[in-house]
Design a protein around this motif. Structure first.
Motif, PDB file in Angstrom:
ATOM      1  N   ALA A  13      22.658 -47.820  38.957  1.00  0.00           N
ATOM      2  CA  ALA A  13      22.641 -46.577  39.743  1.00  0.00           C
ATOM      3  C   ALA A  13      21.901 -45.466  39.010  1.00  0.00           C
ATOM      4  O   ALA A  13      21.335 -44.573  39.642  1.00  0.00           O
ATOM      5  CB  ALA A  13      24.067 -46.135  40.061  1.00  0.00           C
ATOM      6  N   HIS A  16      18.104 -44.564  39.654  1.00  0.00           N
ATOM      7  CA  HIS A  16      17.684 -43.762  40.799  1.00  0.00           C
ATOM      8  C   HIS A  16      17.619 -42.273  40.479  1.00  0.00           C
ATOM      9  O   HIS A  16      17.219 -41.476  41.317  1.00  0.00           O
ATOM     10  CB  HIS A  16      18.613 -44.008  41.990  1.00  0.00           C
ATOM     11  CG  HIS A  16      18.605 -45.429  42.445  1.00  0.00           C
ATOM     12  ND1 HIS A  16      17.541 -45.996  43.102  1.00  0.00           N
ATOM     13  CD2 HIS A  16      19.521 -46.410  42.294  1.00  0.00           C
ATOM     14  CE1 HIS A  16      17.809 -47.263  43.359  1.00  0.00           C
ATOM     15  NE2 HIS A  16      18.990 -47.545  42.874  1.00  0.00           N
ATOM     16  N   ASP A  21      17.134 -34.519  38.697  1.00  0.00           N
ATOM     17  CA  ASP A  21      18.574 -34.793  38.739  1.00  0.00           C
ATOM     18  C   ASP A  21      19.190 -34.690  37.345  1.00  0.00           C
ATOM     19  O   ASP A  21      20.260 -34.114  37.166  1.00  0.00           O
ATOM     20  CB  ASP A  21      18.844 -36.193  39.300  1.00  0.00           C
ATOM     21  CG  ASP A  21      18.304 -36.377  40.699  1.00  0.00           C
ATOM     22  OD1 ASP A  21      18.424 -35.442  41.520  1.00  0.00           O
ATOM     23  OD2 ASP A  21      17.754 -37.457  40.976  1.00  0.00           O
TER      24      ASP A  21
END
Length: 81
Positions: A13, A16, A21
């Motif tokens: 995960a 991504h 971010d």
């Protein structure tokens, strides 16, 4: 994000996450961690991926470390009241 179930550095995960971010997570960690002495003024998203781990430039730690530290701070603050 849960302090009782930390994210593994090679969790798919994390692949991504964009630099934007990671920057947001670092800003949040700086803000939340300031009262506990967590100060990394030079922290920034790293461009390095090592063994499937996206690194953050705080001495090249996995992005999962930032996420797990945030989870611990949130858990502590929740119980502190």
């Amino acid at each position: 994000m849960n302090a009782l179930h930390p994210i593994h550095p090679a969790d798919p995960a994390l692949g991504h996450l964009a630099g934007r971010d990671i920057t947001e997570l670092i800003v949040e960690l700086r803000t939340e961690g300031r009262e506990f002495g967590l100060l990394w003024p030079s922290a920034k998203p790293g461009e390095v991926i090592l063994d499937g781990r996206i690194l953050v430039d705080l001495g090249n730690v996995p992005a999962s470390t930032v996420i797990n530290l945030l989870a611990l701070l949130r858990e502590f603050k929740r119980h502190r009241g």
